[in-house]
Design an enzyme around this catalytic site. Structure first.
Site, PDB file in Angstrom:
ATOM      1  N   SER A  19       0.831  -1.212   0.000  1.00  0.00           N
ATOM      2  CA  SER A  19       0.000   0.000   0.000  1.00  0.00           C
ATOM      3  C   SER A  19       0.864   1.260   0.000  1.00  0.00           C
ATOM      4  O   SER A  19       0.354   2.356  -0.204  1.00  0.00           O
ATOM      5  CB  SER A  19      -0.954  -0.004   1.198  1.00  0.00           C
ATOM      6  OG  SER A  19      -0.232  -0.068   2.405  1.00  0.00           O
ATOM      7  N   HIS A  20       2.174   1.119   0.261  1.00  0.00           N
ATOM      8  CA  HIS A  20       3.028   2.309   0.281  1.00  0.00           C
ATOM      9  C   HIS A  20       4.232   2.182  -0.652  1.00  0.00           C
ATOM     10  O   HIS A  20       5.258   2.815  -0.448  1.00  0.00           O
ATOM     11  CB  HIS A  20       3.430   2.643   1.719  1.00  0.00           C
ATOM     12  CG  HIS A  20       2.254   3.170   2.472  1.00  0.00           C
ATOM     13  ND1 HIS A  20       1.289   2.332   2.993  1.00  0.00           N
ATOM     14  CD2 HIS A  20       1.824   4.425   2.704  1.00  0.00           C
ATOM     15  CE1 HIS A  20       0.339   3.064   3.546  1.00  0.00           C
ATOM     16  NE2 HIS A  20       0.634   4.324   3.384  1.00  0.00           N
ATOM     17  N   ARG A  56       1.657   4.272  -4.630  1.00  0.00           N
ATOM     18  CA  ARG A  56       1.623   5.689  -4.246  1.00  0.00           C
ATOM     19  C   ARG A  56       2.188   6.614  -5.329  1.00  0.00           C
ATOM     20  O   ARG A  56       2.056   7.841  -5.224  1.00  0.00           O
ATOM     21  CB  ARG A  56       2.439   5.905  -2.969  1.00  0.00           C
ATOM     22  CG  ARG A  56       1.824   5.254  -1.750  1.00  0.00           C
ATOM     23  CD  ARG A  56       0.605   6.013  -1.297  1.00  0.00           C
ATOM     24  NE  ARG A  56      -0.065   5.374  -0.178  1.00  0.00           N
ATOM     25  CZ  ARG A  56      -1.234   5.755   0.294  1.00  0.00           C
ATOM     26  NH1 ARG A  56      -1.868   6.767  -0.249  1.00  0.00           N
ATOM     27  NH2 ARG A  56      -1.778   5.131   1.301  1.00  0.00           N
ATOM     28  N   ALA A  64       5.298   4.407   4.283  1.00  0.00           N
ATOM     29  CA  ALA A  64       5.203   3.709   5.564  1.00  0.00           C
ATOM     30  C   ALA A  64       6.142   4.418   6.550  1.00  0.00           C
ATOM     31  O   ALA A  64       7.038   5.168   6.146  1.00  0.00           O
ATOM     32  CB  ALA A  64       5.623   2.257   5.380  1.00  0.00           C
ATOM     33  N   ALA A 117      -1.497   2.012  11.071  1.00  0.00           N
ATOM     34  CA  ALA A 117      -2.455   3.104  11.118  1.00  0.00           C
ATOM     35  C   ALA A 117      -3.273   2.940  12.402  1.00  0.00           C
ATOM     36  O   ALA A 117      -3.473   1.820  12.877  1.00  0.00           O
ATOM     37  CB  ALA A 117      -3.365   3.029   9.900  1.00  0.00           C
ATOM     38  N   ASP A 167      -5.055   0.355   1.838  1.00  0.00           N
ATOM     39  CA  ASP A 167      -5.625  -0.996   1.757  1.00  0.00           C
ATOM     40  C   ASP A 167      -7.106  -0.937   1.366  1.00  0.00           C
ATOM     41  O   ASP A 167      -7.600  -1.825   0.674  1.00  0.00           O
ATOM     42  CB  ASP A 167      -5.447  -1.731   3.094  1.00  0.00           C
ATOM     43  CG  ASP A 167      -3.996  -2.138   3.305  1.00  0.00           C
ATOM     44  OD1 ASP A 167      -3.336  -2.478   2.309  1.00  0.00           O
ATOM     45  OD2 ASP A 167      -3.522  -2.085   4.445  1.00  0.00           O
ATOM     46  N   LYS A 220     -10.658   3.420  22.631  1.00  0.00           N
ATOM     47  CA  LYS A 220      -9.239   3.409  23.017  1.00  0.00           C
ATOM     48  C   LYS A 220      -8.359   3.812  21.825  1.00  0.00           C
ATOM     49  O   LYS A 220      -7.452   4.628  21.941  1.00  0.00           O
ATOM     50  CB  LYS A 220      -8.826   2.035  23.540  1.00  0.00           C
ATOM     51  CG  LYS A 220      -9.582   1.655  24.813  1.00  0.00           C
ATOM     52  CD  LYS A 220      -9.076   0.360  25.394  1.00  0.00           C
ATOM     53  CE  LYS A 220      -9.940  -0.056  26.567  1.00  0.00           C
ATOM     54  NZ  LYS A 220      -9.445  -1.255  27.236  1.00  0.00           N
ATOM     55  N   LEU A 256       6.439 -11.973  15.623  1.00  0.00           N
ATOM     56  CA  LEU A 256       6.747 -10.613  16.063  1.00  0.00           C
ATOM     57  C   LEU A 256       6.496  -9.653  14.902  1.00  0.00           C
ATOM     58  O   LEU A 256       6.717 -10.008  13.740  1.00  0.00           O
ATOM     59  CB  LEU A 256       8.204 -10.517  16.515  1.00  0.00           C
ATOM     60  CG  LEU A 256       8.567 -11.354  17.737  1.00  0.00           C
ATOM     61  CD1 LEU A 256      10.067 -11.261  18.018  1.00  0.00           C
ATOM     62  CD2 LEU A 256       7.774 -10.882  18.961  1.00  0.00           C
ATOM     63  N   PRO A 257       6.052  -8.424  15.203  1.00  0.00           N
ATOM     64  CA  PRO A 257       5.857  -7.463  14.118  1.00  0.00           C
ATOM     65  C   PRO A 257       7.190  -7.128  13.455  1.00  0.00           C
ATOM     66  O   PRO A 257       8.214  -7.012  14.132  1.00  0.00           O
ATOM     67  CB  PRO A 257       5.257  -6.244  14.839  1.00  0.00           C
ATOM     68  CG  PRO A 257       5.670  -6.383  16.261  1.00  0.00           C
ATOM     69  CD  PRO A 257       5.760  -7.856  16.524  1.00  0.00           C
TER      70      PRO A 257
HETATM   71  P1  NDP Z   1      -0.966  -3.676   9.276  1.00  0.00           P
HETATM   72  O1  NDP Z   1      -2.256  -3.822   9.967  1.00  0.00           O
HETATM   73  O2  NDP Z   1      -0.753  -4.415   8.021  1.00  0.00           O
HETATM   74  O3  NDP Z   1       0.217  -4.083  10.255  1.00  0.00           O
HETATM   75  C1  NDP Z   1       0.403  -3.400  11.468  1.00  0.00           C
HETATM   76  C2  NDP Z   1       1.590  -3.966  12.218  1.00  0.00           C
HETATM   77  O4  NDP Z   1       1.226  -5.233  12.751  1.00  0.00           O
HETATM   78  C3  NDP Z   1       2.814  -4.195  11.345  1.00  0.00           C
HETATM   79  O5  NDP Z   1       3.943  -3.844  12.062  1.00  0.00           O
HETATM   80  C4  NDP Z   1       2.777  -5.696  11.026  1.00  0.00           C
HETATM   81  O6  NDP Z   1       4.079  -6.265  10.927  1.00  0.00           O
HETATM   82  C5  NDP Z   1       2.109  -6.243  12.277  1.00  0.00           C
HETATM   83  N1  NDP Z   1       1.293  -7.425  11.979  1.00  0.00           N
HETATM   84  C6  NDP Z   1       0.404  -7.606  10.971  1.00  0.00           C
HETATM   85  N2  NDP Z   1      -0.148  -8.827  11.045  1.00  0.00           N
HETATM   86  C7  NDP Z   1       0.406  -9.435  12.127  1.00  0.00           C
HETATM   87  C8  NDP Z   1       0.267 -10.713  12.725  1.00  0.00           C
HETATM   88  N3  NDP Z   1      -0.557 -11.620  12.234  1.00  0.00           N
HETATM   89  N4  NDP Z   1       1.015 -11.003  13.818  1.00  0.00           N
HETATM   90  C9  NDP Z   1       1.876 -10.089  14.321  1.00  0.00           C
HETATM   91  N5  NDP Z   1       2.056  -8.873  13.798  1.00  0.00           N
HETATM   92  C10 NDP Z   1       1.336  -8.551  12.712  1.00  0.00           C
HETATM   93  O7  NDP Z   1      -0.643  -2.096   9.032  1.00  0.00           O
HETATM   94  P2  NDP Z   1      -1.654  -0.952   8.620  1.00  0.00           P
HETATM   95  O8  NDP Z   1      -2.513  -1.468   7.530  1.00  0.00           O
HETATM   96  O9  NDP Z   1      -2.297  -0.392   9.824  1.00  0.00           O
HETATM   97  O10 NDP Z   1      -0.664   0.147   8.035  1.00  0.00           O
HETATM   98  C11 NDP Z   1      -0.016  -0.089   6.804  1.00  0.00           C
HETATM   99  C12 NDP Z   1       0.986   0.990   6.524  1.00  0.00           C
HETATM  100  O11 NDP Z   1       0.353   2.196   6.197  1.00  0.00           O
HETATM  101  C13 NDP Z   1       1.951   1.319   7.650  1.00  0.00           C
HETATM  102  O12 NDP Z   1       3.250   1.120   7.146  1.00  0.00           O
HETATM  103  C14 NDP Z   1       1.715   2.792   7.925  1.00  0.00           C
HETATM  104  O13 NDP Z   1       2.871   3.517   8.265  1.00  0.00           O
HETATM  105  C15 NDP Z   1       1.184   3.252   6.600  1.00  0.00           C
HETATM  106  N6  NDP Z   1       0.429   4.506   6.681  1.00  0.00           N
HETATM  107  C16 NDP Z   1       1.033   5.673   6.309  1.00  0.00           C
HETATM  108  C17 NDP Z   1       0.341   6.868   6.351  1.00  0.00           C
HETATM  109  C18 NDP Z   1       1.012   8.148   6.002  1.00  0.00           C
HETATM  110  O14 NDP Z   1       0.419   9.182   6.170  1.00  0.00           O
HETATM  111  N7  NDP Z   1       2.226   8.149   5.525  1.00  0.00           N
HETATM  112  C19 NDP Z   1      -1.056   6.921   6.767  1.00  0.00           C
HETATM  113  C20 NDP Z   1      -1.570   5.649   7.215  1.00  0.00           C
HETATM  114  C21 NDP Z   1      -0.854   4.485   7.143  1.00  0.00           C
HETATM  115  P3  NDP Z   1       4.644  -6.781   9.492  1.00  0.00           P
HETATM  116  O15 NDP Z   1       5.052  -5.555   8.774  1.00  0.00           O
HETATM  117  O16 NDP Z   1       5.764  -7.688   9.843  1.00  0.00           O
HETATM  118  O17 NDP Z   1       3.498  -7.486   8.822  1.00  0.00           O
END
Ligand code: NDP
Length: 336
Positions: free
Chosen positions: A46-47, A51, A122, A179, A187, A233, A307-308
């Site tokens: 997504s990033h 983009r 990201a 996010a 997404d 929250k 782990l993330p």
């Molecule tokens: P996700 O929900 O995909 O993931 C959130 C975090 O949780 C990540 O660190 C991911 O690690 C971890 N994670 C995901 N699935 C699991 C799992 N099953 N078990 C353990 N950890 C998990 O992220 P979002 O969709 O919320 O965000 C996506 C991106 O969008 C981010 O990079 C964010 O910075 C970006 N964003 C940027 C904006 C901007 O203004 N520039 C605005 C909004 C969002 P892993 O990476 O290892 O999967």
């Protein structure tokens, strides 16, 4: 969905050419293209290339300064101010992150306050870079209003991502980046493009009613709004991001940011809060990592827990081509 295989170098060149054709300076085009390539490499789709049309739109409209020259100064020894000069955020990071790291390593803690920056990427590149230097890092940015605070039916907060990274002596840092909206806008747009339905609880339509149709939730196509993650929250965490990345660093909150945006489809100008801490100095111990590693070890002992950051770090080991949406590649090629 039709896809095409592109090598990491081809992904970099595709992004770089589109940015240069849109008038970007070579320095900014190279740094942004590298960020885009690393997102595709790690599977942060997504990033990544997704983009580029937005990056290009804001260069072409003139909202983003194609020749940005970010200025960095020390307000105090531990407070580093970076005026991004209306350029893309990765250029500002390239100029200020090392200074933040150096200050945190001397004083134990340091903060960057970035203003007039267009963040469309990201957040893990910032926190991971600091953690790779042995620092604990946190960052957040606020974005255009697209999230209804808990209890409201109007967009007030951005999707307000936060990222945190913990350094490890013998392993990749543990990094989360998310996010504070129930789902990142990128997404939701990808789901709309691919004709997919979303789970309930992600967003509301323009009347403020619950919907699972991504096109209704997307403010641009349906006038709707996203919900915060975790009810009230998550809503409070989104509010914290508004305050840290806005007033604390001398920038606006999301709904004020929207008023100064030209709505060209690219990212608005806003602020970023970055904090770096030296665990060695704050804990007063060289074995600062032992309890942290015990926690990670305990977490890893569970069968279905990861782990993330692990998914990205695993993806990164594969240096081969990546499958990219063909329509997107054609669109980017046509931008020149
Ligand atoms: P996700 O929900 O995909 O993931 C959130 C975090 O949780 C990540 O660190 C991911 O690690 C971890 N994670 C995901 N699935 C699991 C799992 N099953 N078990 C353990 N950890 C998990 O992220 P979002 O969709 O919320 O965000 C996506 C991106 O969008 C981010 O990079 C964010 O910075 C970006 N964003 C940027 C904006 C901007 O203004 N520039 C605005 C909004 C969002 P892993 O990476 O290892 O999967």
């Amino acid at each position: 969905m039709k896809t095409i295989d592109l090598t990491l170098d081809e992904i970099f060149s595709l992004a770089q050419t589109a940015l240069l054709n849109a008038g970007s300076s070579e320095e900014m085009a190279n740094i942004v293209a590298d960020t885009v390539m690393r997102a595709e490499r790690d599977g942060s789709h997504s990033h990544g290339l997704f983009r580029i049309p937005g990056y290009v739109a804001s260069l072409v409209s003139g909202k983003v300064n194609a020749n940005a020259d970010p200025k960095v100064e020390n307000v105090t020894p531990v407070l580093i101010r970076c005026d991004a000069d209306n350029g893309y955020a990765p250029l500002a990071h390239a100029r200020c992150l090392d200074k933040v790291a150096d200050a945190a390593k001397i004083y134990g803690i340091a903060m960057a306050q970035i203003t007039r920056s267009h963040h469309f990427a990201a957040l893990w590149p910032e926190t991971e870079a600091l953690a790779e230097k042995g620092l604990v890092a946190f960052t957040c940015v606020s974005y255009m209003p697209m999230v209804a605070p808990y209890g409201a039916k109007e967009k007030v907060y951005g999707s307000n991502p936060i990222s945190f990274a913990w350094p490890r002596k013998d392993d990749a840092p543990v990094v989360f980046d998310m996010a504070t909206a129930a789902m990142a806008m990128g997404d939701i747009q990808i789901a709309a493009r691919d004709g997919k339905e979303l789970p309930s609880g992600v967003g509301l339509n323009k009347e403020g009613e619950a919907t699972t149709d991504p096109k209704d939730i997307d403010p641009k196509t349906g006038g709707g709004m996203i919900l915060p993650f975790g009810g009230y929250k998550g809503s409070h965490i989104a509010m914290m991001v508004e305050l840290l990345a806005g007033p604390l660093v001398g920038e606006t909150v999301s709904f004020e940011t929207a008023l100064k945006d030209n709505k060209d489809g690219g990212p608005p100008a806003g602020g970023q809060f970055i904090l770096a801490m030296s665990p060695e100095i704050t804990s007063g111990s060289e074995s600062w990592d032992s309890s942290a590693d015990a926690l990670f070890g305990r977490l890893k002992s569970f069968d279905h827990l990861r782990l993330p950051g692990e998914r990205r770090h695993k993806n990164r080991l594969d240096t081969g081509p990546r499958s990219v949406n063909t329509e997107l590649v054609e669109k980017i090629r046509s931008l020149g």
